[in-house]
Design a protein around this motif. Structure first.
Motif, PDB file in Angstrom:
ATOM      1  N   CYS A 225       5.186  39.138 173.196  1.00  0.00           N
ATOM      2  CA  CYS A 225       4.611  38.862 174.277  1.00  0.00           C
ATOM      3  C   CYS A 225       5.398  39.597 175.545  1.00  0.00           C
ATOM      4  N   THR A 226       5.083  39.765 176.678  1.00  0.00           N
ATOM      5  CA  THR A 226       5.563  40.492 177.604  1.00  0.00           C
ATOM      6  C   THR A 226       6.829  39.981 178.157  1.00  0.00           C
ATOM      7  N   ASP A 227       7.135  38.642 178.161  1.00  0.00           N
ATOM      8  CA  ASP A 227       8.345  38.066 178.552  1.00  0.00           C
ATOM      9  C   ASP A 227       9.196  37.685 177.514  1.00  0.00           C
ATOM     10  N   ASP A 228       8.928  38.303 176.106  1.00  0.00           N
ATOM     11  CA  ASP A 228       9.944  37.806 175.002  1.00  0.00           C
ATOM     12  C   ASP A 228      10.722  38.919 174.354  1.00  0.00           C
ATOM     13  N   GLY A 229      10.955  39.883 175.427  1.00  0.00           N
ATOM     14  CA  GLY A 229      11.932  40.814 174.834  1.00  0.00           C
ATOM     15  C   GLY A 229      11.428  41.491 173.696  1.00  0.00           C
ATOM     16  N   ASP A 230      12.221  41.896 172.827  1.00  0.00           N
ATOM     17  CA  ASP A 230      11.879  42.470 171.412  1.00  0.00           C
ATOM     18  C   ASP A 230      11.420  41.583 170.456  1.00  0.00           C
ATOM     19  N   ASN A 231      11.277  40.506 170.628  1.00  0.00           N
ATOM     20  CA  ASN A 231      11.015  39.242 169.529  1.00  0.00           C
ATOM     21  C   ASN A 231       9.482  39.695 169.294  1.00  0.00           C
ATOM     22  N   GLN A 232       9.357  39.903 168.013  1.00  0.00           N
ATOM     23  CA  GLN A 232       8.042  40.164 167.650  1.00  0.00           C
ATOM     24  C   GLN A 232       7.343  39.437 166.662  1.00  0.00           C
ATOM     25  N   PHE A 233       6.114  39.186 166.572  1.00  0.00           N
ATOM     26  CA  PHE A 233       5.555  38.332 165.327  1.00  0.00           C
ATOM     27  C   PHE A 233       5.938  39.182 163.993  1.00  0.00           C
ATOM     28  N   THR A 234       6.286  38.709 163.005  1.00  0.00           N
ATOM     29  CA  THR A 234       6.700  39.309 161.685  1.00  0.00           C
ATOM     30  C   THR A 234       5.801  38.329 160.759  1.00  0.00           C
ATOM     31  N   TRP A 235       5.380  38.953 159.421  1.00  0.00           N
ATOM     32  CA  TRP A 235       5.001  38.174 158.490  1.00  0.00           C
ATOM     33  C   TRP A 235       6.002  38.157 157.229  1.00  0.00           C
ATOM     34  N   GLY A 236       6.277  37.187 156.649  1.00  0.00           N
ATOM     35  CA  GLY A 236       7.175  37.284 155.536  1.00  0.00           C
ATOM     36  C   GLY A 236       6.750  36.525 154.232  1.00  0.00           C
ATOM     37  N   PRO A 237       7.473  36.255 153.186  1.00  0.00           N
ATOM     38  CA  PRO A 237       7.222  35.702 151.889  1.00  0.00           C
ATOM     39  C   PRO A 237       7.039  34.215 152.233  1.00  0.00           C
ATOM     40  N   VAL A 238       6.410  33.558 151.411  1.00  0.00           N
ATOM     41  CA  VAL A 238       6.236  32.022 151.345  1.00  0.00           C
ATOM     42  C   VAL A 238       7.187  31.534 150.408  1.00  0.00           C
ATOM     43  N   ASP A 239       7.386  30.242 150.446  1.00  0.00           N
ATOM     44  CA  ASP A 239       8.350  29.585 149.601  1.00  0.00           C
ATOM     45  C   ASP A 239       8.017  29.677 148.097  1.00  0.00           C
ATOM     46  N   THR A 240       8.861  29.504 147.126  1.00  0.00           N
ATOM     47  CA  THR A 240       8.368  29.651 145.668  1.00  0.00           C
ATOM     48  C   THR A 240       7.022  28.804 145.425  1.00  0.00           C
ATOM     49  N   GLY A 241       6.990  27.768 145.706  1.00  0.00           N
ATOM     50  CA  GLY A 241       5.744  26.531 145.368  1.00  0.00           C
ATOM     51  C   GLY A 241       4.539  27.083 146.198  1.00  0.00           C
ATOM     52  N   ASP A 242       4.454  27.919 147.061  1.00  0.00           N
ATOM     53  CA  ASP A 242       3.505  28.303 148.353  1.00  0.00           C
ATOM     54  C   ASP A 242       2.892  29.421 147.490  1.00  0.00           C
TER      55      ASP A 242
END
Length: 280
Positions: A225-242
C-alpha cells in the motif's frame, strides 16, 4: 473490491525477493565492490523415509578472485535433531569463479517425519572484510519425503483457484515451466504476481512430502500500500493439516494451498488461497 485501486500502488515494485542471483557488471575489475550472499535465506533438506537426503547450498560473489575464497560454516541448533543432518565445515568459491556450492546431507535414523523441523547455517562475520553482504545466514528445513514416481517438470498452465481478492487476482492464467530446484523434491517456477500492480516476476518453490505438498518458503510479491511503508503482501506455506494432497504417479494436475498476505499488509488479514498447475 474495486476500492483496492484507491489503496494499492499501481506497479508497486519492491526489490527484495526470496532468491539472490549474482549480477555481474565487469566482475573481473578488482576495483568493483563485491557482493557475497547465499542464493536464498531458506533451503529444504528432504530426507527419504528410512533412507537419506541431500540439498545443494549455493554461495555467490559478484566479482572474481585469482585465488580460492574459503568461508567457514557455523551451525545454529534449531528444532531438527542433529543426528539427522551433516553440514560441511566450509564452502569455497574457486579461483576465477563466481559461485561456490556445498552439499548438506540428511539421514532418517527414525528421527525424521512429516513435521518440518529446522536448523540454521551462517557464515561468521570474521570471514568478511569490506564486502557488501546479502544472505549470510540461511534456515535449513528438514522433513520426510517419499519417492516421486512422476517427473513433475515441464510446461504447465498456472491458474488461481482461490484468492482473498477478485481484483487484483494473484495471477492470470499463465504458462510456466516447472524445474527441479535445490533438491530432487523441490520444484520451482517464475510468475508475475498481481498482474497490473506488480511489474516483475517472482520465484515460487514447491516442496513435495509424503502424500502432500506445500510452498517451499515465503514469496515476497512486491504488492504493498502507498501508506504502508515496505510492508508487502507475502505468500507462505500453510499449516500441516491444510497441505494439498497429490498423486505421486500422476503429475498432470498439481494443486497448491498457501497463505496469502502472511504479513497482514494494508490492514487486511491473512487468507488461505490456492492455485492449480495443469500440465500442457
Amino acid at each position: 473490491m474495486k476500492n483496492l485501486l484507491k489503496i494499492f500502488c499501481l506497479a508497486a515494485i519492491v526489490a527484495s525477493c526470496d532468491d539472490v542471483e549474482p549480477t555481474v557488471f565487469n566482475g573481473e575489475d578488482p576495483s568493483n565492490a563485491t557482493l557475497l550472499s547465499f542464493s536464498s535465506d531458506v533451503y529444504s533438506l528432504p530426507v527419504e523415509r528410512d533412507a537419506n537426503g541431500i540439498t545443494t547450498i549455493t554461495f555467490t560473489s559478484s566479482t572474481l578472485s585469482s585465488s580460492d575464497r574459503v568461508f567457514n560454516i557455523e551451525v545454529i541448533a534449531g528444532t531438527a535433531n542433529a543426528a539427522t543432518y551433516n553440514v560441511p565445515a566450509s564452502v569455497t568459491i574457486p579461483a576465477g569463479g563466481y559461485v561456490g556450492t556445498m552439499d548438506i546431507t540428511g539421514q532418517d535414523n527414525n528421527l525424521v517425519d512429516e513435521e518440518i523441523k529446522d536448523f540454521t547455517i551462517r557464515i561468521p562475520d570474521s570471514n568478511f572484510g569490506n564486502e557488501s553482504l546479502g544472505f549470510t545466514e540461511a534456515q535449513i528445513r528438514v522433513y520426510e519425503v517419499c519417492p516421486l514416481l512422476s517427473e513433475f517438470t515441464g510446461s504447465y498452465t498456472a491458474s488461481a483457484t482461490e484468492s482473498m481478492f477478485t481484483d487484483p487476482v494473484i495471477f492470470d492464467d499463465s504458462n510456466v515451466t516447472l524445474s527441479v530446484g535445490a533438491n530432487a523434491y523441490e520444484r520451482v517456477f517464475d510468475i508475475n504476481p498481481y498482474p497490473g500492480y506488480v511489474g516483475s516476476s517472482r520465484t515460487v518453490k514447491i516442496n513435495f512430502q509424503c502424500d502432500y505438498l506445500n510452498l517451499g518458503g515465503t514469496v515476497r510479491t512486491g504488492l504493498r500500500c502507498t501508506d504502508d511503508g515496505d510492508n508487502q503482501f507475502t505468500w507462505g506455506p500453510v499449516d500441516t493439516g491444510d497441505r494439498a494432497p497429490y498423486n505421486t504417479e500422476d503429475d498432470s494436475v498439481i494443486n497448491v494451498n498457501f497463505i496469502e498476505n502472511t504479513t497482514g499488509a494494508c490492514g487486511y488479514g491473512s487468507n488461505q488461497s490456492s492455485f492449480t498447475l495443469t500440465k500442457n
